[in-house]
Enzyme design. Structure first.
Site, PDB file in Angstrom:
ATOM      1  N   HIS A  89       0.836  -1.198   0.000  1.00 30.86           N
ATOM      2  CA  HIS A  89       0.000   0.000   0.000  1.00 30.86           C
ATOM      3  C   HIS A  89       0.874   1.253   0.000  1.00 30.86           C
ATOM      4  O   HIS A  89       0.550   2.241   0.651  1.00 30.86           O
ATOM      5  CB  HIS A  89      -0.902   0.018   1.240  1.00 30.86           C
ATOM      6  CG  HIS A  89      -1.875  -1.115   1.315  1.00 30.86           C
ATOM      7  ND1 HIS A  89      -2.478  -1.513   2.488  1.00 30.86           N
ATOM      8  CD2 HIS A  89      -2.357  -1.939   0.347  1.00 30.86           C
ATOM      9  CE1 HIS A  89      -3.282  -2.533   2.249  1.00 30.86           C
ATOM     10  NE2 HIS A  89      -3.229  -2.810   0.959  1.00 30.86           N
ATOM     11  N   GLY A  90       1.982   1.221  -0.709  1.00 28.91           N
ATOM     12  CA  GLY A  90       2.908   2.343  -0.717  1.00 28.91           C
ATOM     13  C   GLY A  90       2.246   3.639  -1.165  1.00 28.91           C
ATOM     14  O   GLY A  90       1.413   3.647  -2.073  1.00 28.91           O
TER      15      GLY A  90
END
Length: 533
Positions: free
Chosen positions: A471-472
């Site tokens: 989920h950068g």
């Protein structure tokens, strides 16, 4: 004779969750010519559309980017894998399909810290616009949007036990973690329905690709933004070993994600001047915030063996696998028709300042070790995701070549409070599993293991096993200060005709999953752009 450069009104770079939205929404205006560039191929593989295949290595390198992080000091120097989608639909074509927006305070925080117009009340209409929930409705769910969303039936008996055990441990039942209240345990919402994954490509491009004003070009790796006199004029990209160029009469829109959007900016001379100079790249705009503020959710899993009912490991015998395959092929039902993560919970860790719910636990009726893969015995795992990381890292260039992946350093557990919060999540998971609802099926705890009881033991386990949730976010963050990269209209500071619309613009990652918020960003970006046409 020189080849004439193609020209479009809008060039969208990246065919992922936001790029598909933008291509579809902008091309709804028939007078606008839109080009979508995607480095991967079409989403042809049937496995990309089977929900339960989310936990298989679908398509290998053909459908995903596989990066290696820099050694993580907070994880005893471990190098982690970072995976992103490399196909139409992007990561929405290979993810776990959990539809989880985060809490209202996440977006209110964006607005309060330099991004007016991005508070929860501002963005909720765009969530609703994209969503086509098959069971839930207003005020927190849309029913007419292109993205089919369904609610898990909690059919797995172990998942039902997990919810019962959580309630026995004192946690409330929550029918809708995307509703007004997030705390508690309940069914997951999924981006799938009727046995099919609802990727952004399926939801937005399936109908749009027939429009004559939309061109979709796959296997096209953007190499740099063409800039002239302070304005983005187009994009250079590599295709079949050759560089091609395309002109954007109105705007270039980056939707390449939190890893590749900052990389492409820097390759184009937009970023920290000292770093660009080191690679021989002429500086178009000195923006020190490009690549900074990168962060991600991180977590680990508690693995417990079982005897008796419920474990999905039973589907891995040749006979069961064949039966389930036939059920899915002929009826679109069975174990393959739904993602395995049916039950989810949102909790407060109680560690550090009170920042609201900061843990998300997901129940999966099978055991997988990050380093070894499938554990070949019956059991289940509780995935602990620490959703409000304090640690911040960066994306920076490895070289001036677009073929070289950038350096990725999220600095997991660099801030000690992140470790404490995740450790608290392990204890919450264990307390749930210890309840009487599991008494007649519970076996041995495989991870962290019964000997790991003290803080030091659990911290060692987390440093050895923690993995990113992919989920950068935050590497081209929105704001008005000197380290912001885009303003609240998503326009890049210092360059005309260039916007970014993906997870990189998030000042902070939402405390849920990122697919739904990124599609929301695509919807809002399209609206912002079309207002100015």
């Amino acid at each position: 004779m020189a080849r004439q450069i193609e020209s479009y009104d809008y060039v969208v770079v990246g065919g992922g969750s936001a790029g598909c939205v933008l291509a579809a929404r902008l091309s709804e205006r028939p007078e606008l010519r839109v080009l979508l560039l995607e480095a991967g191929g079409r989403d042809w593989s049937p496995l990309l559309h089977i929900p339960a295949a989310a936990f298989l290595p679908v398509g290998g390198q053909r459908s995903r980017w596989t990066y290696a992080t820099a050694p993580q000091d907070g994880l005893d120097g471990r190098v982690l894998g970072e995976v992103r989608g490399r196909t139409l639909g992007g990561t929405s074509a290979i993810n776990g399909m959990l539809y989880c927006r985060g809490e209202a305070a996440d977006y209110d925080g964006w607005a309060a810290n330099g991004a007016p117009g991005w508070a929860y009340d501002d963005v909720l209409p765009y969530f609703l616009k994209s969503e086509g929930h098959v069971t839930a409705g207003a005020p927190y769910h849309g029913t007419a949007g292109p993205v089919r969303v369904s609610r898990a039936p909690i059919a797995n008996p172990l998942a039902r036990r997990w919810i019962e055990a959580a309630m026995q441990a004192g946690h409330g039942f929550n029918e809708d973690i995307n509703g007004q209240e997030r705390l508690g345990v309940g069914p997951s919402d999924w981006t799938c329905a009727n046995g099919r994954r609802a990727s952004a490509a399926v939801a937005y491009l399936r109908a749009a690709r027939r429009r004559p004003n939309l061109t979709i070009r796959t296997h096209a790796l953007a190499s740099r933004i063409l800039i002239d006199h302070g304005r983005a004029q187009g994009v250079a990209y590599l295709r079949r070993g050759c560089e091609e160029r395309v002109h954007a009469d109105r705007e270039v829109i980056l939707a390449a994600g939190a890893i590749q959007s900052p990389q492409l900016l820097m390759l184009s001379g937009i970023g920290p001047a000292a770093q660009l100079k080191a690679f021989g790249i002429a500086t178009a705009v000195d923006l020190p915030g490009v690549g900074a503020n990168y962060h991600d959710h991180v977590g680990a899993s508690v693995l417990v063996g079982t005897h008796g009912e419920g474990s999905a490991y039973r589907y891995f015998s040749p006979g069961s696998a064949m039966v389930e395959g036939l059920r899915y092929l002929f009826r679109g039902k069975g174990a393959l028709a739904e993602p395995p993560l049916e039950a989810v919970g949102v909790f407060r860790s109680g560690e550090g300042p009170d920042i609201g719910p900061d843990l998300k636990l997901g129940f999966i009726p099978i055991m997988v070790r990050a380093s070894e893969g499938l554990v070949r015995q019956h059991g289940f795992m509780t995935r602990i995701c620490m959703t409000k990381p304090a640690s911040r890292g960066f994306i920076c260039l490895r070289s001036a070549s677009p073929a070289d992946p950038p350096i990725i350093d999220a600095r997991y557990f660099a801030e000690e409070v992140d470790l404490r919060r995740t450790r608290a999540g392990v204890r919450i998971a264990r307390a749930i599993i210890a309840q009487r609802a599991f008494d007649d099926v519970r076996g041995e705890e495989l991870a962290p293991g019964p000997a790991a009881t003290g803080d030091d033991d659990l911290d060692r386990f987390l440093r050895w096993t923690a993995e990113p949730d992919y989920h950068g976010a935050g590497s081209c963050r929105m704001g008005r200060d000197s380290h912001a990269v885009v303003d609240e209209t998503l326009a890049v500071h210092g360059i005309a005709g260039l916007r970014i619309a993906d997870a990189s613009i998030m000042p902070t990652v939402p405390s849920g999953n990122t697919n739904a918020p990124v599609m929301m960003i695509g919807e809002k970006a399209a609206d912002l752009i079309l207002r100015s046409v």
